[in-house]
Design an enzyme around this catalytic site. Sequence first.
Site, PDB file in Angstrom:
ATOM      1  N   LYS A  47      -2.287 -21.496 -14.990  1.00 23.75           N
ATOM      2  CA  LYS A  47      -2.258 -22.405 -13.871  1.00 23.75           C
ATOM      3  C   LYS A  47      -3.355 -22.357 -12.928  1.00 23.75           C
ATOM      4  O   LYS A  47      -4.213 -22.890 -12.553  1.00 23.75           O
ATOM      5  CB  LYS A  47      -0.869 -22.582 -13.202  1.00 23.75           C
ATOM      6  CG  LYS A  47       0.171 -23.187 -13.895  1.00 23.75           C
ATOM      7  CD  LYS A  47       1.497 -23.642 -13.140  1.00 23.75           C
ATOM      8  CE  LYS A  47       2.084 -22.643 -12.415  1.00 23.75           C
ATOM      9  NZ  LYS A  47       2.544 -21.536 -13.102  1.00 23.75           N
TER      10      LYS A  47
ATOM     11  N   ARG B  55       8.687 -26.162  -7.063  1.00 26.28           N
ATOM     12  CA  ARG B  55       9.490 -25.319  -8.033  1.00 26.28           C
ATOM     13  C   ARG B  55      11.158 -25.736  -8.291  1.00 26.28           C
ATOM     14  O   ARG B  55      11.590 -25.173  -9.145  1.00 26.28           O
ATOM     15  CB  ARG B  55       9.431 -23.942  -7.408  1.00 26.28           C
ATOM     16  CG  ARG B  55       8.210 -23.163  -7.319  1.00 26.28           C
ATOM     17  CD  ARG B  55       7.696 -22.801  -8.660  1.00 26.28           C
ATOM     18  NE  ARG B  55       7.741 -21.129  -9.155  1.00 26.28           N
ATOM     19  CZ  ARG B  55       6.329 -20.583  -8.585  1.00 26.28           C
ATOM     20  NH1 ARG B  55       5.329 -21.298  -8.023  1.00 26.28           N
ATOM     21  NH2 ARG B  55       6.171 -19.443  -8.859  1.00 26.28           N
TER      22      ARG B  55
ATOM     23  N   ARG C 266      -2.160  -8.770 -17.411  1.00 26.34           N
ATOM     24  CA  ARG C 266      -2.928  -9.349 -16.475  1.00 26.34           C
ATOM     25  C   ARG C 266      -2.975  -8.350 -15.081  1.00 26.34           C
ATOM     26  O   ARG C 266      -2.305  -7.673 -14.829  1.00 26.34           O
ATOM     27  CB  ARG C 266      -1.932 -10.730 -15.649  1.00 26.34           C
ATOM     28  CG  ARG C 266      -2.581 -11.254 -14.511  1.00 26.34           C
ATOM     29  CD  ARG C 266      -2.240 -12.737 -14.477  1.00 26.34           C
ATOM     30  NE  ARG C 266      -1.017 -12.796 -13.651  1.00 26.34           N
ATOM     31  CZ  ARG C 266      -0.354 -13.868 -13.500  1.00 26.34           C
ATOM     32  NH1 ARG C 266      -1.161 -15.003 -13.622  1.00 26.34           N
ATOM     33  NH2 ARG C 266       0.663 -13.920 -12.715  1.00 26.34           N
TER      34      ARG C 266
ATOM     35  N   ARG D 246       0.262  -7.083 -10.415  1.00 25.28           N
ATOM     36  CA  ARG D 246       0.947  -7.490  -9.532  1.00 25.28           C
ATOM     37  C   ARG D 246       2.345  -7.106  -9.547  1.00 25.28           C
ATOM     38  O   ARG D 246       3.209  -7.247 -10.923  1.00 25.28           O
ATOM     39  CB  ARG D 246       1.254  -9.095  -9.719  1.00 25.28           C
ATOM     40  CG  ARG D 246       0.112  -9.899  -8.846  1.00 25.28           C
ATOM     41  CD  ARG D 246       0.088 -11.409  -9.076  1.00 25.28           C
ATOM     42  NE  ARG D 246       1.198 -11.860  -9.022  1.00 25.28           N
ATOM     43  CZ  ARG D 246       1.585 -13.396  -9.324  1.00 25.28           C
ATOM     44  NH1 ARG D 246       0.358 -13.996  -9.640  1.00 25.28           N
ATOM     45  NH2 ARG D 246       2.626 -13.733  -9.123  1.00 25.28           N
TER      46      ARG D 246
ATOM     47  N   ARG E 277      11.585 -14.169 -13.683  1.00 24.87           N
ATOM     48  CA  ARG E 277      10.907 -15.233 -13.286  1.00 24.87           C
ATOM     49  C   ARG E 277      10.782 -16.478 -14.382  1.00 24.87           C
ATOM     50  O   ARG E 277      10.776 -17.693 -14.187  1.00 24.87           O
ATOM     51  CB  ARG E 277       9.383 -15.082 -13.142  1.00 24.87           C
ATOM     52  CG  ARG E 277       9.109 -14.322 -12.029  1.00 24.87           C
ATOM     53  CD  ARG E 277       7.792 -13.425 -11.836  1.00 24.87           C
ATOM     54  NE  ARG E 277       6.648 -14.427 -11.624  1.00 24.87           N
ATOM     55  CZ  ARG E 277       5.389 -14.065 -11.941  1.00 24.87           C
ATOM     56  NH1 ARG E 277       5.206 -12.943 -12.540  1.00 24.87           N
ATOM     57  NH2 ARG E 277       4.486 -14.976 -11.694  1.00 24.87           N
TER      58      ARG E 277
HETATM   59  P1  AMP Z   1       3.081 -17.759  -8.117  1.00 22.86           P
HETATM   60  O1  AMP Z   1       1.847 -16.933  -7.903  1.00 22.86           O
HETATM   61  O2  AMP Z   1       3.097 -19.293  -8.287  1.00 22.86           O
HETATM   62  O3  AMP Z   1       3.746 -17.274  -9.760  1.00 22.86           O
HETATM   63  O4  AMP Z   1       4.330 -17.303  -7.204  1.00 22.86           O
HETATM   64  C1  AMP Z   1       4.630 -16.005  -6.889  1.00 22.86           C
HETATM   65  C2  AMP Z   1       6.138 -15.896  -6.319  1.00 22.86           C
HETATM   66  O5  AMP Z   1       5.957 -16.682  -5.001  1.00 22.86           O
HETATM   67  C3  AMP Z   1       7.270 -16.771  -7.097  1.00 22.86           C
HETATM   68  O6  AMP Z   1       7.833 -15.852  -8.166  1.00 22.86           O
HETATM   69  C4  AMP Z   1       8.290 -17.084  -5.969  1.00 22.86           C
HETATM   70  O7  AMP Z   1       9.029 -16.031  -5.460  1.00 22.86           O
HETATM   71  C5  AMP Z   1       7.205 -17.416  -4.918  1.00 22.86           C
HETATM   72  N1  AMP Z   1       6.646 -18.686  -4.714  1.00 22.86           N
HETATM   73  C6  AMP Z   1       5.580 -19.456  -4.875  1.00 22.86           C
HETATM   74  N2  AMP Z   1       5.743 -20.576  -4.878  1.00 22.86           N
HETATM   75  C7  AMP Z   1       6.785 -21.045  -4.532  1.00 22.86           C
HETATM   76  C8  AMP Z   1       7.655 -22.148  -4.250  1.00 22.86           C
HETATM   77  N3  AMP Z   1       7.311 -23.435  -4.271  1.00 22.86           N
HETATM   78  N4  AMP Z   1       8.976 -22.062  -3.791  1.00 22.86           N
HETATM   79  C9  AMP Z   1       9.753 -20.875  -3.993  1.00 22.86           C
HETATM   80  N5  AMP Z   1       9.099 -19.488  -4.210  1.00 22.86           N
HETATM   81  C10 AMP Z   1       7.670 -19.675  -4.326  1.00 22.86           C
END
Ligand code: AMP
Length: 216
Positions: free
Chosen positions: A15, A90, A130, A163, A174
């Site tokens: 993404k 989400r 990654r 990360r 996740r």
């Molecule tokens: P991402 O980079 O989008 O995978 O986000 C990393 C982490 O940030 C996720 O595993 C969540 O803990 C948190 N996160 C990001 N976006 C959201 C969202 N819309 N709602 C809740 N938690 C989020």
Amino acid sequence: MISFIVLLGPPGAGKGTQAKLISDKLGVPHISTGDILREAVRNDSPLGRQAKAIMDRGELVPDQLLVDIIVERLSRADCANGFLLDGYPRNISQSQTLEKVCAEHAIWDKVRALEITVPDEEIVDRLKNRRSCPSCGAVYNVVSNPPKRAETCDSCSAKLQLRDDDREETVRQRLNVYHERTEPVVGYFAERDKHIVVKGEGSPEDIFAAIMEKLR
Ligand code: AMP
């Protein structure tokens, strides 16, 4: 051309990579809630302090922490002609928040969800390889897209990091959260005739070409 885009797909579907390509091509802002939260953690802001432990466990931060951020960000002038939303919504409650704020700006009719699909086992493999740049946000893969110098960012020379939430057990958590909480969001958009899907396997260029075709 569709330009109000919500990107859906499991963590590691590509993404972030596609979001950058799409937002550059369409000239719309790339809004990543994960990036916003990681920056808050780096700055040790009140938001970052509330979010860090939850993110490290691979869970979702409470909806309430993101509502104001999303409402404010989508109300800025640069979103008037489009946006690329990456990592939000989400869950169903966040989808309702998004629908409400977009309806208030009279853009909900134009919003589409673009889902990138990748099988779970491929995701686990991708994410443990990654590496991310903590300074400029560039993303590499030690197998398929390595930096020129080992563990060093090509653009800004910072030391690359795995990360915290890309460790294998957290990736599996996740993915569970994705299937349970976020997959229903696909249904939310599908029921409203707003769902587009592309396969996230192949080179980033080929996937991007397939996406552009679907956004036409
Ligand atoms: P991402 O980079 O989008 O995978 O986000 C990393 C982490 O940030 C996720 O595993 C969540 O803990 C948190 N996160 C990001 N976006 C959201 C969202 N819309 N709602 C809740 N938690 C989020």
